[in-house]
Motif scaffolding. Structure first.
Motif, short mmCIF file in Angstrom:
data_model
loop_
_atom_site.label_atom_id
_atom_site.label_comp_id
_atom_site.label_asym_id
_atom_site.label_seq_id
_atom_site.Cartn_x
_atom_site.Cartn_y
_atom_site.Cartn_z
N LEU A 1 7.48 3.65 -8.26
CA LEU A 1 7.62 2.23 -7.95
C LEU A 1 8.24 1.45 -9.11
CD1 LEU A 1 7.10 0.08 -5.80
CD2 LEU A 1 4.87 -0.32 -6.86
N LEU A 2 7.81 1.71 -10.33
CA LEU A 2 8.34 0.96 -11.47
C LEU A 2 9.84 1.15 -11.62
CD1 LEU A 2 5.60 1.40 -14.21
CD2 LEU A 2 6.27 -0.72 -13.08
N THR A 3 10.30 2.38 -11.47
CA THR A 3 11.73 2.65 -11.56
C THR A 3 12.48 1.93 -10.46
OG1 THR A 3 11.31 4.83 -12.54
CG2 THR A 3 13.48 4.47 -11.55
N PHE A 4 11.93 1.98 -9.26
CA PHE A 4 12.57 1.32 -8.12
C PHE A 4 12.67 -0.19 -8.35
CE2 PHE A 4 12.57 -0.80 -4.03
CZ PHE A 4 13.50 -0.07 -3.30
N LEU A 5 11.63 -0.79 -8.90
CA LEU A 5 11.58 -2.24 -9.04
C LEU A 5 12.52 -2.78 -10.12
CD1 LEU A 5 7.76 -2.91 -8.61
CD2 LEU A 5 9.59 -3.46 -7.01
N LYS A 6 13.04 -1.90 -10.96
CA LYS A 6 13.98 -2.34 -11.97
C LYS A 6 15.25 -2.92 -11.36
CE LYS A 6 12.47 0.73 -15.71
NZ LYS A 6 12.84 1.87 -16.58
N ASP A 7 15.54 -2.51 -10.13
CA ASP A 7 16.74 -2.99 -9.45
C ASP A 7 16.45 -4.20 -8.55
OD1 ASP A 7 18.36 -1.01 -10.57
OD2 ASP A 7 17.81 0.42 -9.01
N GLY B 1 0.85 -1.19 0.00
CA GLY B 1 0.00 0.00 0.00
C GLY B 1 0.88 1.23 0.00
N SER B 2 0.61 2.16 0.89
CA SER B 2 1.45 3.36 0.98
C SER B 2 2.86 2.97 1.42
CB SER B 2 0.84 4.37 1.96
OG SER B 2 0.68 3.78 3.24
N TRP B 3 3.85 3.69 0.91
CA TRP B 3 5.25 3.33 1.11
C TRP B 3 5.63 3.35 2.59
CZ3 TRP B 3 8.74 1.21 -1.99
CH2 TRP B 3 10.08 1.19 -1.56
N LYS B 4 6.41 2.32 2.99
CA LYS B 4 6.93 2.24 4.36
C LYS B 4 8.43 1.97 4.31
CE LYS B 4 2.52 0.51 6.18
NZ LYS B 4 1.81 0.64 4.91
N PRO B 5 9.18 2.41 5.34
CA PRO B 5 10.64 2.33 5.28
C PRO B 5 11.20 0.92 5.07
CG PRO B 5 9.96 3.76 7.09
CD PRO B 5 8.71 3.12 6.55
N PRO C 1 8.24 5.11 -3.68
CA PRO C 1 9.41 5.35 -2.85
C PRO C 1 9.77 6.84 -2.85
CG PRO C 1 9.81 3.60 -4.45
CD PRO C 1 8.53 4.27 -4.84
N PRO C 2 10.37 7.33 -1.79
CA PRO C 2 10.78 8.73 -1.75
C PRO C 2 11.73 9.06 -2.90
CG PRO C 2 10.94 7.75 0.43
CD PRO C 2 10.66 6.63 -0.52
N GLY C 3 11.39 10.08 -3.66
CA GLY C 3 12.25 10.53 -4.74
C GLY C 3 12.23 9.66 -5.98
N SER C 4 11.29 8.73 -6.06
CA SER C 4 11.24 7.84 -7.22
C SER C 4 9.80 7.39 -7.42
CB SER C 4 12.16 6.64 -6.99
OG SER C 4 12.14 5.78 -8.11
#
Length: 288
Positions: free
Chosen positions: A192-198, A163-167, A187-190
């Motif tokens: 989700l799709l970009t984050f998940l590429k890694d 759901g909403s982003w958590k640390p 994610p902060p500053g990004s």
């Protein structure tokens, strides 16, 4: 029978159906109120069980009178085995007050959650070995992260509801095979799709309420149309989608996209009725 291992939040939803919000320092009355076992993992587990799956739920409830009632309902009404990692605690479980606006079919939630002391004597290995897949709502990181790591070691399929982003999400996401996320999970500053590429996540779905669901599978992507219907209660619709997805994906062995399509229909059926169960039972009675 395909066995699903669900991990995460369970509580009690005290739900009030009325068309106006109470003003500050004022009293609001309705004669239409109900209680439901709630929480993302619990609602998903209940949905999976209603549709026909064999279900175990790992959660934190404690030993209060309310917690005992929740565990009894899960077992006797839905045939769900509950592993309570805080069984000796006298703390109250998660309690939510939910106001459903019947004119708008929207819901506003006041959620009370506590951090439990976890009984370290309980282990996951046997439950993981006996299960065919693992689902987590990524709540209760004190138990969910350890379980996901062991599930990864055992090469079980892992599905996450974010759901909403958590640390602690990055630690969960790097362990998952498939993710059904809310559009609010960024994610902060990004994004989700970009984050998940890694990460090693294979299949991704991003839901947006009544709007179409985006999916990404390897290099293929698309949209799943959400039926345009007159909803009366959206309580737990996302959780129902997750539980139904697990059923059609792992129990019926549908493809990623087909399972999402069928789960979307179940979630859409659920919002036609007050409460989070009647629509699921209707789907169970009138199978696709």
């Amino acid at each position: 029978m395909i066995k699903g291992l669900f991990c995460g939040l369970t509580g009690l939803d005290i739900t009030y159906y009325q068309n106006e919000y109470p003003l500050e320092n004022q009293k609001s009355k309705t004669n239409d109120y109900r209680t439901f076992v709630g929480g993302p993992a619990a609602n998903a587990a209940i949905t999976y069980s209603i549709l026909g799956g064999n279900t175990t739920l790992i959660t934190c409830l404690g030993n209060s009178i309310i917690a005992k009632a929740i565990k009894t309902e899960l077992l006797e009404e839905y045939n769900i085995d509950v592993i309570d990692m805080a069984a000796d605690s006298q703390q109250l479980p998660s309690l939510s007050s939910v106001l459903v606006n019947m004119k708008k079919a929207s819901r506003t939630i006041w959620s009370g959650q506590q951090q439990f002391y976890i009984n370290d004597e309980n282990t996951y290995e046997q439950m993981i070995n006996e299960s065919d897949f693992c689902f987590s709502d990524c709540n209760l990181p004190e138990i969910s992260i350890g379980l996901l790591k062991k599930a990864r070691e055992s090469e079980k399929d892992i599905v996450l509801d974010t759901g909403s982003w958590k640390p602690h999400f990055p630690e969960c996401l790097k362990l998952a095979d498939e993710i059904i996320a809310s559009i609010t999970c960024n994610p902060p500053g990004s994004d989700l799709l970009t984050f998940l590429k890694d990460t090693k996540v294979k299949n991704i779905a991003i839901t947006d309420g009544e709007n179409d669901t985006f999916w990404l599978e390897s290099s293929n992507s698309g949209l799943i149309k959400v039926p345009k219907i007159q909803s009366v209660d959206t309580l737990a619709a996302g959780d129902i989608l997750h539980g139904a997805y697990c059923y059609y994906r792992f129990y019926e062995k549908n493809s990623f996209v087909n399972a999402l399509e069928k789960a979307t229909l179940v979630a859409s059926e659920s919002v036609k009725y007050f409460g989070p169960r009647e629509g699921v039972y209707n789907i169970k009675k009138n199978k696709f």
